[in-house]
Design a protein around this motif. Structure first.
Motif, PDB file in Angstrom:
ATOM      1  N   ALA B 170       0.754  -1.176   0.064  1.00  0.00           N
ATOM      2  CA  ALA B 170       0.043   0.103   0.045  1.00  0.00           C
ATOM      3  C   ALA B 170       0.869   1.374   0.076  1.00  0.00           C
ATOM      4  O   ALA B 170       0.462   2.252  -0.659  1.00  0.00           O
ATOM      5  CB  ALA B 170      -0.945  -0.008   1.447  1.00  0.00           C
ATOM      6  N   ARG B 171       1.858   0.951   0.814  1.00  0.00           N
ATOM      7  CA  ARG B 171       2.687   2.399   1.172  1.00  0.00           C
ATOM      8  C   ARG B 171       3.532   2.663  -0.426  1.00  0.00           C
ATOM      9  O   ARG B 171       3.664   3.700  -0.978  1.00  0.00           O
ATOM     10  CB  ARG B 171       3.884   2.130   2.063  1.00  0.00           C
ATOM     11  CG  ARG B 171       4.539   3.363   2.491  1.00  0.00           C
ATOM     12  CD  ARG B 171       5.655   2.956   3.619  1.00  0.00           C
ATOM     13  NE  ARG B 171       5.325   1.802   4.136  1.00  0.00           N
ATOM     14  CZ  ARG B 171       6.045   0.733   4.333  1.00  0.00           C
ATOM     15  NH1 ARG B 171       7.364   0.855   3.659  1.00  0.00           N
ATOM     16  NH2 ARG B 171       5.987  -0.110   4.895  1.00  0.00           N
ATOM     17  N   ASP B 173       2.458   1.900  -3.204  1.00  0.00           N
ATOM     18  CA  ASP B 173       1.427   2.195  -4.239  1.00  0.00           C
ATOM     19  C   ASP B 173       1.378   3.856  -4.190  1.00  0.00           C
ATOM     20  O   ASP B 173       1.359   4.461  -5.231  1.00  0.00           O
ATOM     21  CB  ASP B 173       0.106   1.507  -4.008  1.00  0.00           C
ATOM     22  CG  ASP B 173      -0.026   0.021  -4.543  1.00  0.00           C
ATOM     23  OD1 ASP B 173       0.856  -0.165  -5.467  1.00  0.00           O
ATOM     24  OD2 ASP B 173      -0.956  -0.512  -4.134  1.00  0.00           O
ATOM     25  N   HIS B 174       1.343   4.149  -3.089  1.00  0.00           N
ATOM     26  CA  HIS B 174       1.387   5.590  -2.541  1.00  0.00           C
ATOM     27  C   HIS B 174       2.725   6.365  -3.241  1.00  0.00           C
ATOM     28  O   HIS B 174       2.389   7.349  -3.727  1.00  0.00           O
ATOM     29  CB  HIS B 174       1.088   5.698  -1.247  1.00  0.00           C
ATOM     30  CG  HIS B 174       0.420   6.895  -0.912  1.00  0.00           C
ATOM     31  ND1 HIS B 174       0.708   7.958  -0.115  1.00  0.00           N
ATOM     32  CD2 HIS B 174      -0.812   7.614  -1.158  1.00  0.00           C
ATOM     33  CE1 HIS B 174      -0.148   9.002   0.151  1.00  0.00           C
ATOM     34  NE2 HIS B 174      -1.170   8.796  -0.629  1.00  0.00           N
ATOM     35  N   ALA B 175       3.545   5.720  -3.067  1.00  0.00           N
ATOM     36  CA  ALA B 175       5.054   6.327  -3.305  1.00  0.00           C
ATOM     37  C   ALA B 175       4.911   6.653  -4.488  1.00  0.00           C
ATOM     38  O   ALA B 175       5.256   7.712  -5.042  1.00  0.00           O
ATOM     39  CB  ALA B 175       6.016   5.547  -2.829  1.00  0.00           C
ATOM     40  N   ALA B 177       2.556   6.629  -6.895  1.00  0.00           N
ATOM     41  CA  ALA B 177       1.361   7.264  -7.481  1.00  0.00           C
ATOM     42  C   ALA B 177       1.760   8.824  -7.650  1.00  0.00           C
ATOM     43  O   ALA B 177       1.258   9.362  -8.229  1.00  0.00           O
ATOM     44  CB  ALA B 177       0.205   6.978  -6.463  1.00  0.00           C
ATOM     45  N   ARG B 178       2.313   9.170  -6.497  1.00  0.00           N
ATOM     46  CA  ARG B 178       2.553  10.641  -6.564  1.00  0.00           C
ATOM     47  C   ARG B 178       3.889  10.835  -7.379  1.00  0.00           C
ATOM     48  O   ARG B 178       4.433  12.122  -7.197  1.00  0.00           O
ATOM     49  CB  ARG B 178       3.044  11.068  -4.962  1.00  0.00           C
ATOM     50  CG  ARG B 178       4.089  10.409  -4.384  1.00  0.00           C
ATOM     51  CD  ARG B 178       4.850  11.373  -3.376  1.00  0.00           C
ATOM     52  NE  ARG B 178       5.654  10.582  -2.556  1.00  0.00           N
ATOM     53  CZ  ARG B 178       6.969  10.219  -3.153  1.00  0.00           C
ATOM     54  NH1 ARG B 178       7.291  10.791  -4.656  1.00  0.00           N
ATOM     55  NH2 ARG B 178       7.903   9.704  -2.863  1.00  0.00           N
TER      56      ARG B 178
END
Lengths: 179, 179
Positions: B170-171, B173-175, B177-178
DNA sequence: AAAATATGTCAACATGGCTGACATAAATAT
DNA sequence: ATATTTATGTCAGCCATGTTGACATATTTT
């Protein structure tokens, strides 16, 4: 998610092989496969290391146990390694009484492979470890999980090998069932 | 199959950890996992061999790409290898411009890891290969396949690592994504 | 009799794990 | 301020398991 919406609306045609370049990597499955497989083979590894065996021995023992009487050439094809690599681990398994080789009946050049009772016991022990993990997973997931997993994993196999793999599994089930 | 019958009758209690010794190994899943994983990692292997890289390089590149700025120690923990083993492949990736190391801002002992554009391109290329296989599988299986696969694979991971793995995914994906 | 096949073996090499020992720089504790 | 701990790197060597190439043997097929 738009694909899911389209599917719900019944708008998907599923052509034989679309294979369009994927927009985004499917990171979750890629990583989950890595970790799941790591743990899956990790259980046997512990047992094997006490016997000074490695994964290579496990693979040989597994397939010989599942396909009693198989030819060396068949094993080479399944494992996709060279006969020299196989030779090393096979020799150790034979020397230590886990596997025996018997001259082929029709073709006496062949050395057909069989597990000994000792070999079968080890193969079973390792398979039980892995089965415990699988069973645990299925019991968390509820009914239908086994079928879903089978379908997913089957679909992940190269389509040209797929039939052969499924045939091999079915044949092996048969072979062990009559023992 | 009696379990299935019992489930249909609503008679199953599903205690936290039954873990009774399984009657029979679940051979089909054991073997399908072997073959599916073999093919899954086989696609990248071909590309990597042209660069004189192996799976070890792939794993490093993958996780650095997914977790830009990660510490060496974090990578060691994920890969579960020694720093000496990591050092060898990491050095090659750095020397050939796929990965860079930057001094940590707060803690200047740390060497935070990042992929270069070149490294990201390779990581993506390999991930796309694997994604094509996954997408092909999902498209054969119909809707819900992604979710089913995710649930199955997650359940196969050691329960004590599971949370950490999911958090990491999840982390990451976040990293990404930005970016 | 000749050729092809199934298997085994020797030698050498590569990759990627491992251990153990030690070095350096920076952070932290006393 | 000094001592210790931490994060990382590195050297050296070992092991397991993959590779290639060459060659040997027994047996079957042509």
């Amino acid at each position: 998610m738009s694909a899911k919406t389209a599917a719900a609306a019944g708008l998907t045609e599923r052509p034989a092989a679309p294979a369009a370049a994927p927009a985004q990597p499917i990171w979750d499955i890629i990583e989950l496969l890595f970790f799941a497989y790591r743990d899956f083979v990790g259980d046997p590894d512990e047992v094997l290391s006490k016997l000074a065996f490695g994964r290579a021995h496990h693979r040989v023992l597994h397939f010989v146990n599942r396909n009693p009487g198989m030819k060396v050439a068949d094993l080479l094809e399944i494992l996709n390694i060279t006969k020299q690599s196989l030779g090393r681990v096979l020799k150790q398994l034979v020397d230590q009484g886990f596997v025996v080789q018997k001259e082929g009946a029709q073709d006496r050049r062949q050395r057909l492979l069989f597990v000994t009772p000792k070999g079968e016991a080890l193969a079973l022990k390792l398979a039980v470890l892995q089965t415990e993990r699988i069973t645990r997973a299925f019991s968390e997931l509820g009914p239908g999980a086994h079928e879903a997993a089978r379908r997913f994993l089957t679909a992940m196999i190269d389509s040209d090998n797929r039939e052969g793999v499924l045939r091999q599994i079915a044949r092996a089930d048969h072979a062990k069932a009559r023992s």
